[in-house]
Scaffold this motif. Structure first.
Motif, PDB file in Angstrom:
ATOM      1  N   GLY A  32       0.794  -1.226   0.000  1.00  0.00           N
ATOM      2  CA  GLY A  32       0.000   0.000   0.000  1.00  0.00           C
ATOM      3  C   GLY A  32       0.823   1.271   0.000  1.00  0.00           C
ATOM      4  N   GLU A  33       2.143   1.150  -0.160  1.00  0.00           N
ATOM      5  CA  GLU A  33       3.033   2.301  -0.061  1.00  0.00           C
ATOM      6  C   GLU A  33       3.908   2.417  -1.304  1.00  0.00           C
ATOM      7  OE1 GLU A  33       2.746   4.027   2.873  1.00  0.00           O
ATOM      8  OE2 GLU A  33       1.321   2.520   3.598  1.00  0.00           O
ATOM      9  N   CYS A  34       4.123   3.636  -1.760  1.00  0.00           N
ATOM     10  CA  CYS A  34       5.138   3.868  -2.780  1.00  0.00           C
ATOM     11  C   CYS A  34       5.683   5.271  -2.624  1.00  0.00           C
ATOM     12  CB  CYS A  34       4.619   3.619  -4.199  1.00  0.00           C
ATOM     13  SG  CYS A  34       3.595   4.942  -4.871  1.00  0.00           S
ATOM     14  N   LEU A  35       6.919   5.464  -3.053  1.00  0.00           N
ATOM     15  CA  LEU A  35       7.594   6.746  -2.889  1.00  0.00           C
ATOM     16  C   LEU A  35       8.183   7.180  -4.223  1.00  0.00           C
ATOM     17  CD1 LEU A  35       8.452   8.868  -0.730  1.00  0.00           C
ATOM     18  CD2 LEU A  35      10.604   7.601  -0.516  1.00  0.00           C
ATOM     19  N   TYR A  36       7.940   8.457  -4.555  1.00  0.00           N
ATOM     20  CA  TYR A  36       8.498   9.057  -5.766  1.00  0.00           C
ATOM     21  C   TYR A  36       9.550  10.095  -5.392  1.00  0.00           C
ATOM     22  CZ  TYR A  36       4.798   7.300  -8.893  1.00  0.00           C
ATOM     23  OH  TYR A  36       3.953   6.521  -9.643  1.00  0.00           O
ATOM     24  N   ALA A  37      10.560  10.235  -6.237  1.00  0.00           N
ATOM     25  CA  ALA A  37      11.467  11.376  -6.194  1.00  0.00           C
ATOM     26  C   ALA A  37      10.973  12.398  -7.206  1.00  0.00           C
ATOM     27  CB  ALA A  37      12.889  10.945  -6.533  1.00  0.00           C
ATOM     28  N   ILE A  38      10.948  13.666  -6.798  1.00  0.00           N
ATOM     29  CA  ILE A  38      10.539  14.751  -7.687  1.00  0.00           C
ATOM     30  C   ILE A  38      11.783  15.324  -8.359  1.00  0.00           C
ATOM     31  CG2 ILE A  38       9.317  16.950  -7.866  1.00  0.00           C
ATOM     32  CD1 ILE A  38       8.084  16.319  -5.096  1.00  0.00           C
ATOM     33  N   ILE A  39      11.780  15.358  -9.671  1.00  0.00           N
ATOM     34  CA  ILE A  39      12.892  15.916 -10.433  1.00  0.00           C
ATOM     35  C   ILE A  39      12.419  17.183 -11.133  1.00  0.00           C
ATOM     36  CG2 ILE A  39      14.621  15.517 -12.217  1.00  0.00           C
ATOM     37  CD1 ILE A  39      14.855  13.672  -9.754  1.00  0.00           C
ATOM     38  N   ASP A  40      13.068  18.309 -10.851  1.00  0.00           N
ATOM     39  CA  ASP A  40      12.740  19.575 -11.499  1.00  0.00           C
ATOM     40  C   ASP A  40      13.466  19.640 -12.839  1.00  0.00           C
ATOM     41  OD1 ASP A  40      11.778  22.205 -11.872  1.00  0.00           O
ATOM     42  OD2 ASP A  40      13.652  23.021 -11.094  1.00  0.00           O
ATOM     43  N   LYS A  41      12.723  19.607 -13.911  1.00  0.00           N
ATOM     44  CA  LYS A  41      13.332  19.519 -15.244  1.00  0.00           C
ATOM     45  C   LYS A  41      14.160  20.754 -15.597  1.00  0.00           C
ATOM     46  CE  LYS A  41      10.239  16.245 -17.522  1.00  0.00           C
ATOM     47  NZ  LYS A  41       9.359  16.001 -18.688  1.00  0.00           N
ATOM     48  N   ALA A  42      13.708  21.922 -15.159  1.00  0.00           N
ATOM     49  CA  ALA A  42      14.460  23.135 -15.479  1.00  0.00           C
ATOM     50  C   ALA A  42      15.847  23.089 -14.846  1.00  0.00           C
ATOM     51  CB  ALA A  42      13.694  24.362 -15.009  1.00  0.00           C
ATOM     52  N   THR A  43      15.907  22.682 -13.582  1.00  0.00           N
ATOM     53  CA  THR A  43      17.193  22.577 -12.903  1.00  0.00           C
ATOM     54  C   THR A  43      18.040  21.477 -13.515  1.00  0.00           C
ATOM     55  OG1 THR A  43      16.168  23.336 -10.850  1.00  0.00           O
ATOM     56  CG2 THR A  43      18.294  22.236 -10.666  1.00  0.00           C
ATOM     57  N   ALA A  44      17.401  20.370 -13.874  1.00  0.00           N
ATOM     58  CA  ALA A  44      18.140  19.266 -14.486  1.00  0.00           C
ATOM     59  C   ALA A  44      18.785  19.687 -15.796  1.00  0.00           C
ATOM     60  CB  ALA A  44      17.207  18.081 -14.709  1.00  0.00           C
ATOM     61  N   LYS A  45      18.080  20.490 -16.569  1.00  0.00           N
ATOM     62  CA  LYS A  45      18.606  20.952 -17.852  1.00  0.00           C
ATOM     63  C   LYS A  45      19.794  21.876 -17.658  1.00  0.00           C
ATOM     64  CE  LYS A  45      17.122  23.103 -22.194  1.00  0.00           C
ATOM     65  NZ  LYS A  45      15.969  23.700 -22.923  1.00  0.00           N
ATOM     66  N   GLU A  46      19.741  22.691 -16.592  1.00  0.00           N
ATOM     67  CA  GLU A  46      20.784  23.680 -16.360  1.00  0.00           C
ATOM     68  C   GLU A  46      22.008  23.099 -15.660  1.00  0.00           C
ATOM     69  OE1 GLU A  46      18.996  26.800 -14.160  1.00  0.00           O
ATOM     70  OE2 GLU A  46      17.676  27.444 -15.803  1.00  0.00           O
ATOM     71  N   SER A  47      21.790  22.219 -14.675  1.00  0.00           N
ATOM     72  CA  SER A  47      22.919  21.802 -13.845  1.00  0.00           C
ATOM     73  C   SER A  47      23.041  20.304 -13.632  1.00  0.00           C
ATOM     74  CB  SER A  47      22.821  22.486 -12.472  1.00  0.00           C
ATOM     75  OG  SER A  47      21.608  22.138 -11.835  1.00  0.00           O
ATOM     76  N   GLY A  48      22.213  19.526 -14.294  1.00  0.00           N
ATOM     77  CA  GLY A  48      22.307  18.082 -14.162  1.00  0.00           C
ATOM     78  C   GLY A  48      21.293  17.525 -13.191  1.00  0.00           C
ATOM     79  N   GLU A  49      20.857  16.306 -13.435  1.00  0.00           N
ATOM     80  CA  GLU A  49      19.774  15.717 -12.653  1.00  0.00           C
ATOM     81  C   GLU A  49      20.150  15.520 -11.194  1.00  0.00           C
ATOM     82  OE1 GLU A  49      17.255  11.597 -12.870  1.00  0.00           O
ATOM     83  OE2 GLU A  49      17.387  12.808 -14.682  1.00  0.00           O
ATOM     84  N   SER A  50      21.446  15.353 -10.895  1.00  0.00           N
ATOM     85  CA  SER A  50      21.852  15.141  -9.512  1.00  0.00           C
ATOM     86  C   SER A  50      21.521  16.346  -8.640  1.00  0.00           C
ATOM     87  CB  SER A  50      23.348  14.847  -9.439  1.00  0.00           C
ATOM     88  OG  SER A  50      24.095  15.935  -9.951  1.00  0.00           O
ATOM     89  N   ASN A  51      21.439  17.526  -9.240  1.00  0.00           N
ATOM     90  CA  ASN A  51      21.099  18.738  -8.498  1.00  0.00           C
ATOM     91  C   ASN A  51      19.614  19.090  -8.590  1.00  0.00           C
ATOM     92  OD1 ASN A  51      23.817  19.288  -7.740  1.00  0.00           O
ATOM     93  ND2 ASN A  51      24.189  20.020  -9.814  1.00  0.00           N
ATOM     94  N   ALA A  52      18.847  18.274  -9.301  1.00  0.00           N
ATOM     95  CA  ALA A  52      17.448  18.598  -9.571  1.00  0.00           C
ATOM     96  C   ALA A  52      16.472  17.790  -8.734  1.00  0.00           C
ATOM     97  CB  ALA A  52      17.149  18.373 -11.053  1.00  0.00           C
ATOM     98  N   PHE A  53      16.967  16.965  -7.825  1.00  0.00           N
ATOM     99  CA  PHE A  53      16.114  16.207  -6.916  1.00  0.00           C
ATOM    100  C   PHE A  53      15.490  17.199  -5.944  1.00  0.00           C
ATOM    101  CE2 PHE A  53      16.271  13.018  -3.144  1.00  0.00           C
ATOM    102  CZ  PHE A  53      14.911  12.807  -3.230  1.00  0.00           C
ATOM    103  N   ALA A  54      14.177  17.419  -6.071  1.00  0.00           N
ATOM    104  CA  ALA A  54      13.507  18.536  -5.398  1.00  0.00           C
ATOM    105  C   ALA A  54      12.687  18.134  -4.186  1.00  0.00           C
ATOM    106  CB  ALA A  54      12.602  19.253  -6.397  1.00  0.00           C
TER     107      ALA A  54
END
Length: 228
Positions: free
Chosen positions: A69-91
């Motif tokens: 009954g449980e699941c967890l998502y990571a939120i990735i901000d696409k604008a930040t990912a485009k500018e500085s890489g996905e490792s910095n876009a985990f929001a």
């Protein structure tokens, strides 16, 4: 490495602004721990405390997220990912919790890191998850009947966010949950001398249901499309 099998398909949810991807312990846990402990993000949230990856796995990952009954998502901000890489876009994180497949009910939980608060991130993350849970299967959703938003009764920001996203306030559940860290209502030890009592909280309960979703959905989509 992701958590156990969810009742439903935990697929990637995204629009042009953000992505919700299944939380991956190897990719996301160290950043989550850093943000939680740097910014005191569990003030109002009934998570067990964790200061290391080992504590996260022991206290939260294995006992909680491996349930169907449980699941967890990571939120990735696409604008930040485009500018500085996905490792910095985990929001932040989004969760579906206390899900009942039999009753077609779930609860969403949201945790946004300070650098991404008061931006498009929270609105779009919540909106995507509402579309996934309440849209009918013919439109790619789960067709659930009820989605809940629960928060500490003193968490004014979370209560405002729930109302802004179209949730209806249902009331306060008194002494609803323990609150291992952060703000809590008066403990029993102060009342009658009980030692070691877990601190507790009163919970504000909000919901959106299937029979009002068609009316609310366009308003939520409009919020997601606003410029910030």
């Amino acid at each position: 490495m992701s958590a156990g099998e969810f009742y439903y398909d935990q697929k990637v949810l995204e629009n042009h602004l953000i992505s919700l991807v299944p939380f991956n312990q190897d990719l996301h846990v160290s950043k989550l721990i850093h943000e939680v402990n740097t910014h005191d993000l569990l003030k109002y949230i009934p998570f067990p405390p964790f200061e290391s990856e080992e504590e996260f796995i022991k206290n939260f990952w294995e006992p909680v997220l491996n349930a169907p009954g449980e699941c967890l998502y990571a939120i990735i901000d696409k604008a930040t990912a485009k500018e500085s890489g996905e490792s910095n876009a985990f929001a932040g994180t989004m969760a579906l919790t206390s899900t009942s497949k039999e009753n077609a009910v779930t609860e969403i939980g949201i945790l946004i890191f300070p650098a991404f608060q008061r931006t498009h991130v929270a609105t779009n993350a919540a909106g995507l998850l509402l579309q996934y849970t309440l849209d009918p299967p013919s439109a790619g959703g789960l067709g659930l009947r009820r989605v809940e938003w629960k928060c500490h009764s003193e968490n004014a920001a979370s209560r405002r966010a729930a109302l802004r996203m179209g949730f209806e306030f249902e009331g306060i559940a008194r002494w609803h949950r323990i609150c291992p860290v952060g703000v809590s209502v008066e403990a029993l030890e102060k009342r009658n001398g009980t030692k070691g009592e877990q601190r507790g909280r009163h919970t504000a309960i909000f919901s959106i249901t299937w029979d009002e979703w068609d009316e609310k959905r366009p308003k939520i989509v409009a919020l997601m499309e606003r410029k910030y």
